[in-house]
Design an enzyme around this catalytic site. Structure first.
Site, PDB file in Angstrom:
ATOM      1  CB  SER A 139      -0.901  -0.035   1.245  1.00 26.49           C
ATOM      2  OG  SER A 139      -1.714   1.105   1.296  1.00 26.49           O
ATOM      3  CE  LYS A 165      -4.896  -0.099   0.255  1.00 27.09           C
ATOM      4  NZ  LYS A 165      -5.661  -0.926   1.204  1.00 27.09           N
ATOM      5  CE  LYS A 167      -4.195   3.533   2.084  1.00 31.58           C
ATOM      6  NZ  LYS A 167      -5.466   3.047   2.668  1.00 31.58           N
ATOM      7  CG  ASP A 192      -8.043   2.204   0.462  1.00 33.23           C
ATOM      8  OD1 ASP A 192      -9.200   2.679   0.535  1.00 33.23           O
ATOM      9  OD2 ASP A 192      -7.498   1.591   1.405  1.00 33.23           O
ATOM     10  CD  GLU A 218      -9.075  -1.026   0.318  1.00 30.25           C
ATOM     11  OE1 GLU A 218      -8.139  -1.340  -0.459  1.00 30.25           O
ATOM     12  OE2 GLU A 218      -8.986  -1.098   1.545  1.00 30.25           O
ATOM     13  CG  ASP A 243     -10.981  -1.236   4.601  1.00 31.25           C
ATOM     14  OD1 ASP A 243     -11.329  -1.698   5.697  1.00 31.25           O
ATOM     15  OD2 ASP A 243      -9.856  -0.685   4.462  1.00 31.25           O
ATOM     16  CE  LYS A 267      -7.794  -2.473   6.541  1.00 32.19           C
ATOM     17  NZ  LYS A 267      -8.100  -1.012   6.506  1.00 32.19           N
ATOM     18  N   GLY A 295      -4.524  -4.434   5.853  1.00 33.27           N
ATOM     19  CA  GLY A 295      -3.447  -4.145   6.801  1.00 33.27           C
ATOM     20  C   GLY A 295      -3.696  -2.842   7.528  1.00 33.27           C
TER      21      GLY A 295
HETATM   22  C1  NPQ Z   1      -6.611   0.669   4.596  1.00 32.41           C
HETATM   23  N1  NPQ Z   1      -4.280   0.449   5.475  1.00 32.41           N
HETATM   24  O1  NPQ Z   1      -6.589  -0.315   3.891  1.00 32.41           O
HETATM   25  C2  NPQ Z   1      -5.580   0.940   5.696  1.00 32.41           C
HETATM   26  C3  NPQ Z   1      -5.771   2.209   6.312  1.00 32.41           C
HETATM   27  C4  NPQ Z   1      -4.818   2.743   7.293  1.00 32.41           C
HETATM   28  C5  NPQ Z   1      -2.177  -0.381   4.685  1.00 32.41           C
HETATM   29  O2  NPQ Z   1      -3.557   0.982   3.429  1.00 32.41           O
HETATM   30  C6  NPQ Z   1      -2.289   4.308  11.309  1.00 32.41           C
HETATM   31  C7  NPQ Z   1      -3.167   3.342  11.744  1.00 32.41           C
HETATM   32  C8  NPQ Z   1      -2.232   4.623  10.001  1.00 32.41           C
HETATM   33  C9  NPQ Z   1      -4.021   2.711  10.858  1.00 32.41           C
HETATM   34  C10 NPQ Z   1      -3.057   4.304   7.751  1.00 32.41           C
HETATM   35  C11 NPQ Z   1      -3.405   0.418   4.471  1.00 32.41           C
HETATM   36  C12 NPQ Z   1      -3.079   3.988   9.096  1.00 32.41           C
HETATM   37  C13 NPQ Z   1      -3.983   3.033   9.525  1.00 32.41           C
HETATM   38  C14 NPQ Z   1      -3.922   3.658   6.876  1.00 32.41           C
HETATM   39  C15 NPQ Z   1      -4.832   2.422   8.624  1.00 32.41           C
HETATM   40  O3  NPQ Z   1      -7.557   1.416   4.464  1.00 32.41           O
HETATM   41 MG    MG Z   2      -8.733   0.427   2.953  1.00 29.44          MG
END
Ligand code: NPQ
Ligand code: MG
Length: 378
Positions: A139, A165, A167, A192, A218, A243, A267, A295
């Site tokens: 990601s 992925k 953002k 995402d 996403e 998600d 998750k 994650g």
């Molecule tokens: C997601 N994660 O899929 C999350 C969101 C995310 C790996 O993209 C601190 C704690 C920072 C939790 C950043 C990924 C974070 C977090 C992103 C969760 O949406």
């Molecule tokens: Mg997500």
């Protein structure tokens, strides 16, 4: 002889772990993770859990402060209330507490590790995992400019990640997606939004993303915008992945019935633990709905549990499971997770999580031990 789960003590530890590089999403930017860890003790065995909350309630309504409060006031006393016959009885034991899925999931993770240690079996084995290796995706956060993003994507692709992925958020989407698709015409890409768009305001912006041949888009809309997701999916070729919206079996069924998405990101923290996560996996598998494991910037503790979960047969898409070094200079477990040839992570085979927590590496900010017989120790 059956092993009952009845820990004599629970320790909560808050650590501060700097990220290798800052991670930016539509909801904010993080350069240090503040992480609540759980350690449960029984008969000379220990189990570790990791809470996926952050210092502030930006991803969802929970944060480290609410998780600590709910654990110490309600969940830990409920655990001390009597033995559990199985770890999978945990969701019913704590059902009287409404919400707070990440707090519940962290304790459940520690109980699974403890149980695995006591019976000498890995989580993969206990959960019916079928794979030795799970496909690793990465990601990539929002970058300050396109050239630096392209360098990051190039680096991860060179390392071997199976999918990337990206953002995105309003105003930082088409430029980013067009540039990455142009530079990597054959890459497996997803995007995402972490709920940053609005229906119907952003309809046109989102529908035109079909041009980038994303494997999925996403969570474009807020978690409760079921109709928005369903209406967008009718207008969009690209599969929508949910998600934040999928918080339970009931919301999963709602998503599938409404056709609000075609892919599910599982998750365990978001759905209240590994027992519910496995049930969601089972329903999706029966209905032919592809899932992958999400994650939350976990340490090796949460990563080990997620890798074991992703070894179940319904996890058919690359996961947000990256090597330890993607996030940490030095992970707090041994051995760390390393990317294997072809872009996989190896599923641990040792008892429980199958990794050792290195206590001397924990940058502890605060800790407290709670005992079954009542005494609290600082
Ligand atoms: C997601 N994660 O899929 C999350 C969101 C995310 C790996 O993209 C601190 C704690 C920072 C939790 C950043 C990924 C974070 C977090 C992103 C969760 O949406
Ligand atoms: Mg997500």
């Amino acid at each position: 002889m059956t092993v009952h789960i009845a820990p004599e003590a629970v320790e909560l530890l808050l650590i501060r772990l700097p990220l290798v590089e800052p991670f930016e999403t539509s909801f904010g930017r993080t350069d240090v993770r503040e992480i609540l860890l759980v350690r449960v003790l029984q008969d000379g065995c220990e189990g570790w859990g990791e809470c996926v909350t952050d210092h502030a309630p930006l991803y969802s309504s929970e944060c480290n402060g609410t998780a600590r409060y709910v654990m110490e006031t309600f969940l830990i006393p409920a655990l001390f209330g009597g033995p559990l016959r199985r770890v999978s009885d945990w969701p019913r034991r704590v059902a009287f507490v409404k919400g707070h899925p990440m707090a519940k999931a962290a304790l459940e993770m520690a109980l699974w590790d403890l149980y695995g240690q006591m019976v000498g079996r890995s989580l993969r084995d206990l959960w019916g995992g079928t794979k030795d290796l799970v496909p690793a995706g990465v990601s990539v956060g929002i970058h300050p400019d396109v050239p630096s993003l392209l360098r990051t994507v190039e680096r991860y692709r060179a390392e071997g990640y199976q999918r990337v992925k990206l953002k995105i958020k309003p105003g930082r989407d088409h430029e980013v997606l067009a540039a990455v698709r142009r530079a990597f015409p054959d890459a497996l890409l997803t995007a995402d939004a972490n709920a940053a768009y609005r229906w119907p305001r952003d309809r046109a912006v989102l529908v035109s993303m079909d041009a980038y041949r994303l494997q999925m888009l996403e969570q474009p809309f807020p978690p409760d915008d079921w109709l928005g997701h369903a209406r967008l999916q009718r207008a969009l070729q690209t599969p929508i992945c949910l998600d934040e919206s999928v918080t339970s079996l009931a919301t999963l069924r709602l998503a599938l019935r409404l056709r609000a998405g075609q892919v599910i990101n599982i998750k365990p923290g978001r759905v209240g633990g590994y027992t519910v996560a496995r049930r969601i996996h089972d329903v999706c598998r029966r209905r032919g709905v592809p899932v992958w494991c999400g994650g939350m910037l976990e340490t090796g503790i949460g990563r080990a549990a997620n890798v074991a979960l992703a070894s179940l047969p319904g996890f058919v898409l690359p996961n947000d499971l990256s090597a330890s070094r993607r996030y940490w200079v030095e992970d707090i477990v041994e051995p760390p997770f390393e990317l294997q040839p072809g872009g996989y992570l190896a599923v641990p085979t040792g008892p429980g999580l199958g990794v050792r927590v290195v206590r001397t590496r924990l940058p502890v900010q605060w800790s407290q031990t709670y005992r079954r017989d009542g005494e609290i120790r600082k």
